[in-house]
Write a protein that holds these residues in place. Structure first.
Motif, PDB file in Angstrom:
ATOM      1  N   ASP A 113     -88.818  -3.076  43.150  1.00  0.00           N
ATOM      2  CA  ASP A 113     -89.744  -2.357  44.035  1.00  0.00           C
ATOM      3  C   ASP A 113     -90.308  -1.130  43.333  1.00  0.00           C
ATOM      4  O   ASP A 113     -91.494  -0.827  43.444  1.00  0.00           O
ATOM      5  N   LYS A 154     -92.856  -2.150  40.781  1.00  0.00           N
ATOM      6  CA  LYS A 154     -94.104  -2.559  41.438  1.00  0.00           C
ATOM      7  C   LYS A 154     -94.954  -1.340  41.764  1.00  0.00           C
ATOM      8  O   LYS A 154     -96.180  -1.385  41.680  1.00  0.00           O
ATOM      9  N   LYS A 204     -98.866   0.349  39.311  1.00  0.00           N
ATOM     10  CA  LYS A 204    -100.162   0.746  39.866  1.00  0.00           C
ATOM     11  C   LYS A 204    -100.643   2.078  39.296  1.00  0.00           C
ATOM     12  O   LYS A 204    -101.806   2.439  39.461  1.00  0.00           O
TER      13      LYS A 204
END
Length: 71
Positions: A18, A21, A25
């Motif tokens: 997580d 992830k 970005k």
């Protein structure tokens, strides 16, 4: 600390996944570019930097209020 010890390996890996992830970005920039920008920013603010120019005695909240004498 304590929380991580109670988690299974699968839960830890999911947490890590997580986090990755989220990080993927993030916008990436060359250090050669951002380093120069950081340096310029620091130099432009140096006049206001108490670590560089010091804190006037009367504005220093940590100044000794009175000495102590050991006799």
């Amino acid at each position: 600390g304590e929380m991580a010890q109670d988690m299974t390996e699968k839960e830890l890996l999911k947490m890590e996944l997580d986090q990755l992830k989220k990080e993927v970005k993030n916008e990436r920039q060359m250090v050669s570019k951002t380093g120069k920008e950081i340096k310029e920013y620091i130099e432009s603010m140096s006049g206001e930097d108490p670590l560089l120019k010091g804190v006037p005695e009367d504005k220093n909240p940590f100044k000794e209020k009175g000495g102590c004498t050991i006799s």
